[in-house]
Each structure stands twice: as C-alpha cells, then as structure tokens.
Scaffold this active site. Structure first.
Site, PDB file in Angstrom:
ATOM      1  N   LYS A  49     -35.538 -43.140 -37.089  1.00 44.55           N
ATOM      2  CA  LYS A  49     -35.925 -44.527 -37.384  1.00 44.55           C
ATOM      3  C   LYS A  49     -35.581 -44.918 -38.818  1.00 44.55           C
ATOM      4  O   LYS A  49     -35.448 -46.102 -39.129  1.00 44.55           O
ATOM      5  CB  LYS A  49     -37.419 -44.743 -37.103  1.00 44.55           C
ATOM      6  N   TYR A 263     -43.538 -40.133 -20.103  1.00 46.65           N
ATOM      7  CA  TYR A 263     -43.343 -40.347 -21.544  1.00 46.65           C
ATOM      8  C   TYR A 263     -44.417 -39.600 -22.338  1.00 46.65           C
ATOM      9  O   TYR A 263     -45.614 -39.738 -22.047  1.00 46.65           O
ATOM     10  CB  TYR A 263     -43.401 -41.843 -21.903  1.00 46.65           C
ATOM     11  N   TYR A 289     -39.351 -36.315 -27.676  1.00 51.30           N
ATOM     12  CA  TYR A 289     -37.947 -36.777 -27.691  1.00 51.30           C
ATOM     13  C   TYR A 289     -36.946 -35.633 -27.810  1.00 51.30           C
ATOM     14  O   TYR A 289     -36.233 -35.319 -26.858  1.00 51.30           O
ATOM     15  CB  TYR A 289     -37.735 -37.744 -28.860  1.00 51.30           C
TER      16      TYR A 289
HETATM   17  C1  LIG Z   1     -37.511 -42.943 -31.368  1.00 53.28           C
HETATM   18  C2  LIG Z   1     -36.999 -41.563 -31.203  1.00 53.28           C
HETATM   19  C3  LIG Z   1     -35.911 -41.265 -30.360  1.00 53.28           C
HETATM   20  C4  LIG Z   1     -35.254 -42.288 -29.492  1.00 53.28           C
HETATM   21  O1  LIG Z   1     -34.511 -43.221 -30.193  1.00 53.28           O
HETATM   22  P1  LIG Z   1     -34.392 -44.713 -29.608  1.00 53.28           P
HETATM   23  O2  LIG Z   1     -33.572 -45.416 -30.583  1.00 53.28           O
HETATM   24  O3  LIG Z   1     -35.795 -45.219 -29.476  1.00 53.28           O
HETATM   25  O4  LIG Z   1     -33.740 -44.606 -28.265  1.00 53.28           O
HETATM   26  C5  LIG Z   1     -35.460 -39.977 -30.304  1.00 53.28           C
HETATM   27  N1  LIG Z   1     -36.046 -38.997 -31.011  1.00 53.28           N
HETATM   28  C6  LIG Z   1     -37.099 -39.224 -31.820  1.00 53.28           C
HETATM   29  C7  LIG Z   1     -37.705 -38.076 -32.540  1.00 53.28           C
HETATM   30  C8  LIG Z   1     -37.612 -40.517 -31.938  1.00 53.28           C
HETATM   31  O5  LIG Z   1     -38.679 -40.722 -32.732  1.00 53.28           O
END
Ligand SMILES: *Cc1c(COP(=O)(O)O)cnc(C)c1O
Length: 332
Positions: A49, A263, A289
């Site tokens: 991010k 999720y 993620y």
């Molecule tokens: C937000 C996030 C993602 C996914 O990215 P997006 O742009 O939301 O698809 C992947 N890995 C981590 C650790 C994240 O925080």
C-alpha cells in the site's frame, strides 16, 4: 507512460530488492524463483500500500486535506500504512474497520495492524460484516466536513486509478532492474485483493510492452469477479495515464483456487507456504494475502505450470505484522 506528471510524495524505500530465492528454488525443483521485496517498502513494517499511498497522499495534499479516511478489514495492512503515512505528513487519520472474518480473539482485534494504527495516532471505529464500507466511510467523511475539516477518502486497499499508479511505477522499476541484471523474467505472480496492485502492474507492463504474463492469486472473490474488478480498474488507470486502449481482457488473469475458507481465514496451504518461506528463506509471509499468493506459487510449481529454466518473480506484498493478530492459527 510518464509518471512524473502526477503528484507524488516519497514515503517508501525504493527500489525494493529483487532477489533469487535459492533454497526455495532448489526445494521445489522447478523454475528459478525470484522475489520482489515490496514487504520492505519501509513505512511502518512496509507493504504494497505504500506505493499507492505515495500518489494518494500527494493527491490528498493537493486537495488541501487535513484528515484522511480509509476502511478495511480489522487486520487491514492498508489501514496501517495509511495511518503511518498520515502521521508522517502531519494529517489526521480516521479508519473504519469491518469485522469481516468473524474472528473475535484478543490478538486479532487488538494486536498486529490494530496495535500499529493506535501507535500512529489514528482513530478507529468498527462495523459489522457485509456493509458497503466505502459508503459507510463517505457518511463519516460528511460528518468531518460538517465539523469544518477538509476530508479526503481513500477507498479500501487504496485501489482507484490514483493508487494504481504506484504499481504502474513498480512494473517500471522491475523492468529496469531486470535490464540492469541482464536477466529476462518469464512470469510475475502475486496476491490480488482489492485489485489496485494487479491493475497497476498490468498497465505498467503493457505500457512498456514487457510481454511478461502476470498472474494474480485471489484472496477473496471468485475468479470471474476478481478478473472483472481488475480489468475495470486497469482500463481506468490506463486512461488516467494517457494510454487508453492498451489493456485487453486477456491480460487479466486471476487464479482463485487458494482462498480456502474465506477472506482473512488461512487455508492449510496458506500455513504451509508461511512455514516453507520462513524455514527455507527466513522470509515472513502473512496469513491473509502473501501466504495465499505463495501457496498458489508453490502449488503451480509442483503442478509444472512453469517450465524448468524459466524465471518467476513472486512479488511479496507484505503483511507479516498481521501474524501477531493470528496467534490462534499458529500453535505457538
Ligand atoms: C492489500 C494487500 C494485497 C492485495 O493488493 P490489492 O492491491 O488490494 O489487490 C496483497 N498483499 C498484502 C499484504 C496486502 O496488504
């Protein structure tokens, strides 16, 4: 593509390293596996991010914002990086957290990212599952405006065409690193959620005509929905960059076979991937993620999806601080 035309504030440590994973490569006995360390962007334990926030926070400041609002799941990495960016820039930050997973233990509700949100001085409020969180946030932003603030709202995951510019930038960075090393890469793979990472990467790779297939490993939505979300955002992002028409639906590929129970709920394969990366490479993944992205990578290597001799880049999108919110998932 000419990213310097867009306002940007430097928040991250870039370029992030692009490195070979020798022990993982040897253990899986398939393609060469490389890692792009976007978990090392530096802002409050790092993560993907940060690249988006470089453009989003610059946009907030261009709009004279004094408070930034965003939203996410309780253990949102995006919320934590937004809180840190706001602190660094002297802006107020307010976060709406959705109880999306049904997890209720103390570590999930208060440790990991939530602890860091507090340390960065962000204010937080909670919502039950299933609401339209972006409209909940807009309603709260209206309250701030009534109180005289100039509020700037950032959608979940920072995924809009402004945020996605950060990943068009990452694609450019990757291609330059590849050129300098003199190594061509054959595949890029990463975890995909709110779509901004994948959409930005696709636009950047297409704008450079890099011809490297990109595979997003889904963490929430089914394949069709995920690909539709990514495609839509990629088209808007290309337009913003003045590259209208460069993205076609066939450029957008998601594999959503590794979501597991849902999720934010790690599957067995997620925990196995976390274990493998930690023990073979000393690298921490996360249960929401990157652990799912890596589970996809490992399974696809085992199924011979990649050819021996190919070079595959796994983009580590960060999130390991959330491990502290998942004590119950690891019998520690
Ligand atoms: C937000 C996030 C993602 C996914 O990215 P997006 O742009 O939301 O698809 C992947 N890995 C981590 C650790 C994240 O925080």
């Amino acid at each position: 593509m000419h990213l310097a035309r867009f306002p940007r504030i430097r928040l991250g440590h870039m370029n992030t390293p692009l490195e070979l994973l020798p022990r993982l490569t040897e253990a899986l006995d398939g393609p060469e596996i490389w890692i792009k360390r976007d978990d090392c962007t530096g802002l409050s334990t790092g993560g993907n991010k940060t690249r988006k926030l470089e453009f989003l926070m610059a946009d907030a400041i261009s709009n004279d914002a004094d408070v930034v609002l965003t939203q996410g799941a309780t253990q949102s990495n995006h919320a934590r990086q937004t809180a840190a960016a706001a602190a660094k820039l002297g802006l107020k930050c307010h976060i709406l957290l959705e109880d999306r997973t049904g997890m209720n233990d103390l570590s999930y509700r208060e440790n990991g990212n939530v602890l860091l949100n507090n340390l960065h001085g962000a204010s937080m409020e909670h919502r039950g599952p299933g609401l339209d969180m972006n409209s909940e946030m807009e309603a709260v932003a209206e309250k701030f405006r009534k109180d005289g603030f100039t509020a700037y709202t950032i959608p979940g995951g920072g995924s809009n065409p402004v945020g996605a510019l950060g990943y068009a930038n990452c694609a450019q960075e990757l291609i330059l690193q590849s050129t300098e090393m003199g190594h061509a890469f054959d595949h890029i793979i990463h975890a995909t959620g709110s779509a901004g990472t994948q959409a930005g990467l696709i636009v950047g790779l297409k704008a450079l005509n890099a011809q490297i297939p990109l595979l997003g490993i889904g963490v929430r939505a089914p394949k069709n929905k995920q690909e539709e979300n990514v495609y839509k955002l990629a088209v808007e992002t290309a337009k913003k960059l003045g590259c209208e028409g460069i993205v076609s639906p066939k450029d957008v590929v998601a594999n959503c076979d590794y979501v597991g129970p849902g999720y934010g709920l790690p599957a067995k394969s997620t925990l196995e991937a976390i274990d493998i990366f930690a023990r073979l490479e000393g690298i921490l993944l996360d249960p929401v993620y990157s652990g799912k992205g890596a589970a996809g990578l490992i399974d696809l290597v085992r199924r011979k999806y990649f050819k021996r001799g190919e070079r595959v880049i796994f983009i580590h999108t960060g999130g390991a601080i959330a491990l502290a919110g998942y004590l119950d998932s690891f019998k520690i």
